[in-house]
Design a protein around this motif. Structure first.
Motif, short mmCIF file in Angstrom:
data_model
loop_
_atom_site.label_atom_id
_atom_site.label_comp_id
_atom_site.label_asym_id
_atom_site.label_seq_id
_atom_site.Cartn_x
_atom_site.Cartn_y
_atom_site.Cartn_z
N ARG A 79 0.76 -1.28 0.04
CA ARG A 79 0.06 0.05 0.10
C ARG A 79 0.98 1.28 0.09
N LEU A 80 2.04 1.24 0.69
CA LEU A 80 2.93 2.49 0.71
C LEU A 80 3.65 2.49 -0.40
N GLU A 81 4.08 1.53 -1.25
CA GLU A 81 4.55 1.71 -2.67
C GLU A 81 3.38 2.26 -3.54
N SER A 82 2.40 1.80 -3.37
CA SER A 82 1.26 2.35 -4.50
C SER A 82 0.96 4.05 -4.14
N ALA A 83 1.10 4.24 -2.71
CA ALA A 83 0.91 5.48 -2.47
C ALA A 83 2.04 6.44 -2.70
N PHE A 84 3.15 5.98 -2.62
CA PHE A 84 4.43 6.51 -3.30
C PHE A 84 4.57 6.91 -4.60
N ARG A 85 4.07 5.84 -5.53
CA ARG A 85 4.05 6.01 -6.80
C ARG A 85 2.96 7.23 -7.35
N LEU A 86 1.98 7.10 -6.20
CA LEU A 86 1.07 8.18 -6.79
C LEU A 86 1.75 9.64 -6.66
N GLU A 88 4.75 10.45 -7.04
CA GLU A 88 5.76 10.63 -8.04
C GLU A 88 4.90 10.95 -9.23
N THR A 89 3.93 10.16 -9.61
CA THR A 89 3.00 10.74 -10.76
C THR A 89 2.65 12.07 -10.81
N LEU A 90 2.26 12.67 -9.28
CA LEU A 90 1.69 13.80 -9.23
C LEU A 90 2.87 14.86 -9.22
N GLY A 91 4.07 14.46 -9.55
CA GLY A 91 5.03 15.45 -9.57
C GLY A 91 5.43 16.07 -8.24
N LEU A 92 5.06 15.48 -7.02
CA LEU A 92 5.53 15.94 -5.98
C LEU A 92 6.78 15.88 -5.34
N ILE A 93 7.55 14.85 -5.81
CA ILE A 93 8.80 14.59 -5.07
C ILE A 93 10.21 15.21 -6.13
N ARG A 94 10.45 16.39 -5.53
CA ARG A 94 11.25 16.98 -6.41
C ARG A 94 12.47 17.78 -5.54
N ALA A 134 -0.24 -1.33 14.74
CA ALA A 134 0.74 -1.49 13.47
C ALA A 134 1.79 -0.77 13.36
N ARG A 135 2.03 0.22 14.19
CA ARG A 135 2.93 1.30 14.08
C ARG A 135 4.35 0.85 13.88
N GLY A 136 4.65 -0.37 14.48
CA GLY A 136 6.20 -0.60 14.29
C GLY A 136 6.29 -1.17 12.65
N GLU A 137 5.42 -1.74 12.40
CA GLU A 137 5.60 -2.46 11.20
C GLU A 137 5.27 -1.39 9.90
N VAL A 138 4.42 -0.36 10.28
CA VAL A 138 4.27 0.52 9.42
C VAL A 138 5.59 1.53 9.15
N ALA A 139 6.37 1.81 10.44
CA ALA A 139 7.50 2.56 10.43
C ALA A 139 8.56 1.69 9.62
N ASP A 140 8.91 0.52 9.87
CA ASP A 140 9.73 -0.28 9.10
C ASP A 140 9.51 -0.09 7.52
N ALA A 141 8.22 -0.39 7.19
CA ALA A 141 7.84 -0.34 5.89
C ALA A 141 8.35 1.21 5.16
N LEU A 142 8.15 2.15 6.12
CA LEU A 142 8.38 3.51 5.56
C LEU A 142 9.91 3.68 5.03
N THR A 143 10.72 3.10 6.11
CA THR A 143 12.24 3.61 5.90
C THR A 143 12.81 2.60 4.77
N MET A 144 12.00 1.25 4.51
CA MET A 144 12.32 0.49 3.36
C MET A 144 11.68 0.83 1.94
N LEU A 145 10.94 1.91 2.11
CA LEU A 145 10.26 2.30 0.80
C LEU A 145 10.99 2.68 -0.26
N PRO A 146 11.24 1.85 -1.51
CA PRO A 146 12.10 2.36 -2.40
C PRO A 146 11.76 3.65 -2.94
N GLY A 147 12.95 4.49 -3.23
CA GLY A 147 13.09 5.78 -3.66
C GLY A 147 12.46 6.92 -2.79
#
Ligand code: SAH
Length: 392
Positions: A79-86, A88-94, A134-147
């Motif tokens: 879910r986080l990867e798909s949120a991050f890709r959106l 990127e698509t929106l041009g917010l990561i610059r 789930a906060r620990g799991e979410v935090a781990d996934a955030l720091t491993m999120l590619p890009g």
């Protein structure tokens, strides 16, 4: 897995993928079900509808997955990867913009979770006991999120979790720690106080509306009412305003605004900030003093029961601004009350224009930006509305 069975007919909204199940829809639940547990939801005949987080209260389940009795092991990462890709698509990561909302709860199919990104720090808010667990799991996934290059995760849920759950959530870093606090939005710099500030420290949701304001600012005398961190003021300064006055009733907010002006326009004499109540300031100020006014108040109606009084508040506030704004002036006026619809707000502003005897045209109709998406099955996710008006 523990289960919840719905009453006959109560599966309909779930089949339409609305993510909330209200307690009144439940026929039976497994023994030993605890707040925050993952639960399989079935219809009255036992057919699986999906999986969600259980909690005690009017919203009893927040659905995470439909048509499945379990979540995949890498659910949060997916879910986080798909949120991050959106984003990127929106041009917010610059390079000139490292400040955006990565997760907007239901709008990113993660009910109960909000994540704002400031540089390499993620500020995370849980609105449900399940997301708290789930906060620990979410935090781990955030720091491993590619890009995404997230190094620090700050957890800030002391005011967002249901009070009665008694979770005693403490604010603090789950991963890393960051002593600086500067983020960049559209090339402008902001001190973000996620430790003590309101919400996650900054109102990311006004980014596009601030950018629009910048285009109106050249040569104008600007009043930024309810300035908080001074977002609109900083954009107005860059837009070439002649004078910018920022007002907030909180002295802390005024000092945040002053710090942000100093960061971008050191010692610029065009800016002044005032700690004052909005209604008093608008009543005391002279007519025709400002030709560009921003009204971005806190939510006047925090729930449905407060709609009537909320509308009275919006009418009064906008009437004051219409009475005082210079002929030909521009008003940016907002409501972030989820309970007040776009039409209700527009009617309140219309009534205010009639009361003040001003002829008004709508130039723009504004909303929350695309990093605050609205799941079409969950219209409750829409909250921010604004009007840009020209006042004759
Ligand atoms: N426009 C801001 C966000 C505003 S948040 C931005 O773009 O970031 C609402 C602000 O209104 C808060 O800072 C709060 O302190 C202030 N406020 C609340 N009641 C007020 C009142 N009666 N008069 C002036 N400011 C008020």
């Amino acid at each position: 897995m523990k289960t919840i069975k719905l009453k006959p007919g109560k599966e309909e909204s779930v089949l339409r993928r609305h993510p909330w199940i209200f307690s009144g829809a439940i026929a039976s639940l497994s023994a030993g079900l605890n707040e925050g547990d993952l639960v399989t939801v079935t219809d009255s005949r036992g057919e699986v509808l999906g999986t969600g987080h259980y909690q005690i209260g009017s919203i009893a389940v927040r659905m995470l997955e439909f048509n499945s009795s379990a979540l995949p092991d890498d659910f949060f990462m997916q879910r986080l990867e798909s949120a991050f890709r959106l984003r990127e698509t929106l041009g917010l990561i610059r390079p000139d913009n490292d400040c955006y909302r990565l997760v907007h709860g239901e709008g990113d199919f993660l009910p109960g979770l909000v994540v704002d990104i400031y540089g390499d720090t993620a500020v995370m808010q849980a609105h449900s006991p399940g997301m708290h667990m789930a906060r620990g799991e979410v935090a781990d996934a955030l720091t491993m999120l590619p890009g995404a290059r997230i190094r620090n995760v700050y957890y800030k849920s002391d005011t967002t979790l249901p009070f009665k759950a008694g979770l005693d959530a403490e604010n603090g870093y789950l991963i890393g720690q960051y002593d600086g606090n500067i983020a960049t939005e559209n090339g402008l710099q902001f001190n973000i106080d996620w430790l003590k500030g309101q919400k996650t420290g900054f109102f990311v949701d006004q980014r596009e509306n601030r950018a629009l304001l910048e285009k109106f600012a050249r040569g104008k005398r600007v009043l930024n009412m309810f300035c908080y961190t001074g977002g609109f003021s900083v954009y107005a300064m860059r837009g070439g305003a002649l004078q910018v006055d920022s007002v907030d009733s909180s002295a802390k907010a005024v000092s945040l605004t002053e710090a942000n002006i100093q960061l971008n326009f050191p010692d610029d004499p065009r800016h002044h900030a005032y700690t004052e109540d909005a209604f008093k300031f608008l009543s005391d100020m002279k007519k025709d003093e400002y030709d560009l006014i921003i009204l971005d108040p806190p939510a006047f109606a925090k729930h449905r029961g407060a709609i009537k009084n909320g509308l009275i508040g919006y009418r009064r506030l906008n009437t004051r601004a219409f009475e005082k704004i210079k002929p030909g002036g521009i008003l940016f006026t907002f409501s972030c009350s989820q309970a007040i619809s776009r039409d209700m707000f527009r009617m309140a502003v219309f009534t205010a224009s009639v009361k003040a005897g001003r002829r008004v045209r709508i130039l723009h109709q504004l909303s929350q930006p695309a990093d605050h998406p609205v799941d079409i099955a969950h219209p409750e996710g829409e909250y921010l509305k604004g009007l840009v008006l020209q006042v004759e």
